[in-house]
Design an enzyme around this catalytic site. Sequence first.
Site, PDB file in Angstrom:
ATOM      1  N   ARG A   1       0.156  -1.862   5.544  1.00  0.00           N
ATOM      2  CA  ARG A   1      -0.700  -2.308   4.430  1.00  0.00           C
ATOM      3  C   ARG A   1      -0.041  -3.367   3.550  1.00  0.00           C
ATOM      4  O   ARG A   1      -0.751  -4.051   2.813  1.00  0.00           O
ATOM      5  CB  ARG A   1      -1.162  -1.093   3.598  1.00  0.00           C
TER       6      ARG A   1
ATOM      7  N   GLY B   1      -4.265  10.698  10.111  1.00  0.00           N
ATOM      8  CA  GLY B   1      -2.903  11.213   9.954  1.00  0.00           C
ATOM      9  C   GLY B   1      -2.905  12.581   9.294  1.00  0.00           C
ATOM     10  O   GLY B   1      -2.096  13.451   9.631  1.00  0.00           O
TER      11      GLY B   1
ATOM     12  N   ASP C   1      -2.843   5.372  -1.817  1.00  0.00           N
ATOM     13  CA  ASP C   1      -3.965   4.840  -1.024  1.00  0.00           C
ATOM     14  C   ASP C   1      -4.705   3.710  -1.730  1.00  0.00           C
ATOM     15  O   ASP C   1      -5.487   2.998  -1.112  1.00  0.00           O
ATOM     16  CB  ASP C   1      -4.947   5.971  -0.693  1.00  0.00           C
TER      17      ASP C   1
ATOM     18  N   ARG D   1       1.793   5.927  14.544  1.00  0.00           N
ATOM     19  CA  ARG D   1       2.314   6.365  13.237  1.00  0.00           C
ATOM     20  C   ARG D   1       3.429   7.410  13.403  1.00  0.00           C
ATOM     21  O   ARG D   1       3.444   8.158  14.379  1.00  0.00           O
ATOM     22  CB  ARG D   1       1.163   6.877  12.370  1.00  0.00           C
TER      23      ARG D   1
HETATM   24  C1  S3P Z   1      -2.825  12.561   2.199  1.00  0.00           C
HETATM   25  C2  S3P Z   1      -1.598  12.146   1.777  1.00  0.00           C
HETATM   26  C3  S3P Z   1      -1.191  10.733   1.730  1.00  0.00           C
HETATM   27  C4  S3P Z   1      -2.384   9.789   1.786  1.00  0.00           C
HETATM   28  C5  S3P Z   1      -3.380  10.204   2.814  1.00  0.00           C
HETATM   29  C6  S3P Z   1      -3.878  11.612   2.563  1.00  0.00           C
HETATM   30  C7  S3P Z   1      -3.099  14.013   2.252  1.00  0.00           C
HETATM   31  O1  S3P Z   1      -0.346  10.456   2.815  1.00  0.00           O
HETATM   32  O2  S3P Z   1      -1.938   8.472   2.042  1.00  0.00           O
HETATM   33  O3  S3P Z   1      -4.493   9.320   2.812  1.00  0.00           O
HETATM   34  O4  S3P Z   1      -4.286  14.402   2.336  1.00  0.00           O
HETATM   35  O5  S3P Z   1      -2.138  14.791   2.203  1.00  0.00           O
HETATM   36  P1  S3P Z   1       1.220  10.797   2.743  1.00  0.00           P
HETATM   37  O6  S3P Z   1       1.317  12.140   2.196  1.00  0.00           O
HETATM   38  O7  S3P Z   1       1.752  10.740   4.138  1.00  0.00           O
HETATM   39  O8  S3P Z   1       1.807   9.739   1.845  1.00  0.00           O
END
Ligand code: S3P
Length: 425
Positions: free
Chosen positions: A342, A90, A311, A118
């Site tokens: 989750r 993501g 996380d 997602r």
């Molecule tokens: C991340 C932000 C988080 C985290 C992901 C990494 C990042 O997601 O859960 O593992 O590197 O910006 P969200 O910002 O969508 O909550």
Amino acid sequence: MTATRLRVAGELTVPGDKSISHRSLICSALGEGTSRVRSILQSADVHSTAGVLRALGVRVPPLGDDITIEGVGLRGLRDPASDLDCGNSGTSTRLLAGVVAGSGVTGRFVGDASLSGRPMRRIARPLAAMGATVELPDHGGLPMTVRGAALRDVEWVNETGSAQVKSCIMFAALCGGVEAKIIESPRSRDHTERMLASQGVDVWVNDESVLLHPASRLAPLDVTVPGDPSSAAFFAALAALAPDGELLLRRVCVNETRTGFLAALREMGGDIELLDRERLAGEWVADVAVKGGRMLRGISIGREAIPTLIDELPLVACLAAYAEGETRVTGAEELRVKESDRIAVVVGNLRALGADADELPDGFVVRGSAPTLRGRVVTHADHRMAMAFGILGALPGNEIEIDDRACVAVSYPAFWNDLSAVTGS
Ligand code: S3P
């Protein structure tokens, strides 16, 4: 209520932080001149970011412990000849969608089954407000086509509290030469702000907003990626659950937007010390010493703290099964749109193994009873689920089979080896 006979001791250097690793590749690529990145995380998600940058015309070398990258500058990307494959990541998708939108190129983002489901409207909406075109399927996931354009200034309320959304907007504004103000409360992880500031970008931050001024160039980066606190958390939890031993986790990122798990473990009664704290390339780093032998107790975690341990929440649920009393997490509905749902997956697995847990719409409740857990964990290919239950599987008496041990490659390929090393098994 600690497990018997387990001893967790010695030193461990966990791999580089995933969030900082993604950003170090992107910020090197967009910089002018030669950037140097040491200790980058070499995992599937970071390979996805490297692959997309290569498709956009950046010569990213194979990932290694000490790499140099020739930046193409803020206007140097080219149209890709193929789809931009983000795998399971993501972060790659959302950050690079911002880069594409601001760079005037067109890219079609694809990924695996989990990533394709997602939510991407959260980035499509601000990018469209800035002037880019984003095409999404009806379900709002991938494939997603982003067409860059001349962008305009934006002010955006980051309703989901996602650092990925914030960073998407920041990278779009940076590449598009416009101003972005992002309003958020509580604050999400701030690695993009720190890295861009270290490269000379004018970024203003206060408790509720981030303001990025247009920049004409980005200085090259020289960075050593600190250890990932979300990876270190698994071993901090195991050391705290052990009746005996002390584990030293070396050079972990302790940026305060990421230390929520250590704070929660301390509140549960864990014995944790931060040693040799220092600032390295804009990020705070320390050794984390965790001693076992303390009784843990249940706690409540609410919305304000969620971004600082988002996380680590599956691990909190697993740890809570061995803490006296009830642990309650609320304000964490974002967990439902991670690599898996989750909330459903962690509670479903805990219950199937014999623990006492319930879902809430926006979190979970776990009643600790130090159960003996037996059965098979269905990870839904979610790396953090495999590792959280891997920790419970290391407790004497538990017999836990993980359906997909290999999925840890997304963020921590050496996890099982490191688990054997610290438990001496
Ligand atoms: C991340 C932000 C988080 C985290 C992901 C990494 C990042 O997601 O859960 O593992 O590197 O910006 P969200 O910002 O969508 O909550």
